[in-house]
Design an enzyme around this catalytic site. Structure first.
Site, mmCIF file in Angstrom:
data_model
loop_
_atom_site.group_PDB
_atom_site.id
_atom_site.type_symbol
_atom_site.label_atom_id
_atom_site.label_comp_id
_atom_site.label_asym_id
_atom_site.label_seq_id
_atom_site.Cartn_x
_atom_site.Cartn_y
_atom_site.Cartn_z
ATOM 1 C CE1 TYR A 155 -4.013 2.092 0.430
ATOM 2 C CE2 TYR A 155 -2.618 3.326 1.939
ATOM 3 C CZ TYR A 155 -3.770 3.228 1.174
ATOM 4 O OH TYR A 155 -4.664 4.276 1.159
ATOM 5 C CE LYS A 159 -3.490 4.710 -2.144
ATOM 6 N NZ LYS A 159 -4.485 5.143 -3.152
#
Length: 283
Positions: A155, A159
Site C-alpha cells: 500500500y 501510494k
C-alpha cells in the site's frame, strides 16, 4: 490562478461507488460538473448515475483499472457521450495488512496493480481527451506516500509511487496546458477502514484510529479539499495543515513518527496477529 470552474465540465471518476468516490461524485455534481462514473460494478455505477441526474449530467460505465483496453473504451465512450473530458480522477484503490515475509504474493501484486498501475492506466486512457481540453489529471494517493507504516508494504509503496508518477507526469504534460495533481488524505471513514478495524492486526497497529497521530478526519474534510484542489488545479492536495507539513518535509518527520507512532512492542504484536491475505475475512 483563477478558479477552474467545474460547471459544465466533464469529470471522469474511477472507483465511483466506493466511500470516497461516492462522496466526491455528489460534491462534484453540486458544483455543476457532468460525471462519467467508472466502477468495477457497472450496474452499481449506472444506478449511482441515475441518482445524480439525467444521462446528460451523469452516466455510469463498467471499468476495471487493471484492464487498459477496457478503461480506454470507457473513456472514449464517456468523451463521445458528453463531448469532452476535462478532469480525470484516478480514485480506485484497495488495501491490506500483512508483513512482507508472510503476505500472499498474489495479494501484493493485486494491491500494486490496482493502486499504482491502475493510476497509470487511468491517466493513459484519459490523457488524449484531457489534452484536448487542457484539463487536469488527479490521482488519489495518501499520506502513506510520506509516512510509511509497517504491515502496509504494498500500500505505502503504491501510494508513494503514485506521488512520484504524478510529479513525473506533470512535467511531461505541462506543455499541453494539462495540470496534474495528487491528493494525500490521512485516515477517514471508508469501507477500507472498516476492514482495518475488523482486523486484530489493524486495531493493534492503529489503536482504532481514535486519537493521536492516527486519528481519523471527517470524510467531508477530505472531499472539500479534493474538490477545492481540482478547482485550483493543485499539484499537491493535503486535507489538513498538520499533514501538509509532513507531506512537504517527509525526510525530517519520518524519524519522529517512528518513535512516537509505534511504541514498545506494537509492531511485532501486530505482525503476530496478521493473516496472510491481510484481512481476517474476504468479501
Amino acid at each position: 490562478m483563477p478558479r477552474y470552474d467545474l460547471a459544465g465540465r466533464t469529470v471522469l471518476l474511477t472507483g465511483s461507488t466506493g466511500g470516497l468516490g461516492a462522496a466526491l461524485a455528489r460534491a462534484l455534481r453540486e458544483r455543476g460538473a457532468n460525471l462519467a462514473l467508472l466502477d468495477l460494478d457497472g450496474d452499481l455505477a449506472r444506478q449511482q448515475a441515475a441518482g445524480l441526474g439525467p444521462a446528460s449530467a451523469a452516466r455510469g460505465w463498467a471499468a476495471d483499472v487493471r484492464d487498459l483496453a477496457g478503461l480506454q473504451s470507457a473513456a472514449d465512450a464517456a468523451a463521445e457521450h458528453f463531448g469532452r473530458i476535462d478532469v480525470a480522477v484516478a480514485n480506485a484503490g484497495v488495501g491490506s495488512m500483512a508483513p512482507l515475509e508472510r503476505i500472499d504474493p498474489a495479494a501484493w501484486e493485486r494491491i500494486i496493480d490496482i493502486n499504482l498501475n491502475g493510476v497509470w492506466r487511468t491517466f493513459r486512457a484519459t490523457l488524449p481527451h484531457v489534452k484536448h481540453t487542457k484539463g487536469y489529471l488527479l490521482a488519489v494517493s495518501s499520506m502513506a506516500a510520506f509516512v510509511h507504516s509497517p504491515l502496509n508494504g504494498p500500500y505505502v509503496a503504491g501510494k508513494a509511487g503514485v506521488w512520484a508518477l504524478c510529479d513525473a507526469t506533470r512535467l511531461e504534460v505541462r506543455h499541453y496546458g494539462v495540470g496534474v495533481g495528487s491528493a494525500h488524505p490521512t485516515f477517514f471513514k471508508t469501507p477500507m477502514m472498516d476492514d482495518v478495524h475488523s482486523d486484530p492486526a489493524g486495531t493493534t497497529l492503529w489503536g482504532g484510529n481514535k486519537s493521536g497521530l492516527w486519528k481519523m478526519i471527517p470524510l467531508e474534510t477530505v472531499v472539500d479539499s479534493v474538490v477545492t484542489g481540482i478547482e485550483r488545479r493543485s499539484p499537491l492536495i493535503v486535507p489538513t495543515r498538520t499533514n501538509a507539513i509532513a507531506a512537504r518535509i517527509p525526510g525530517l518527520v519520518r524519524p519522529l513518527v517512528d518513535r512516537i507512532g509505534f511504541r514498545g512492542t506494537t509492531i511485532p504484536d501486530a505482525i503476530a496477529q496478521a493473516s496472510e491475505t491481510g484481512w481476517i475475512s474476504r468479501r
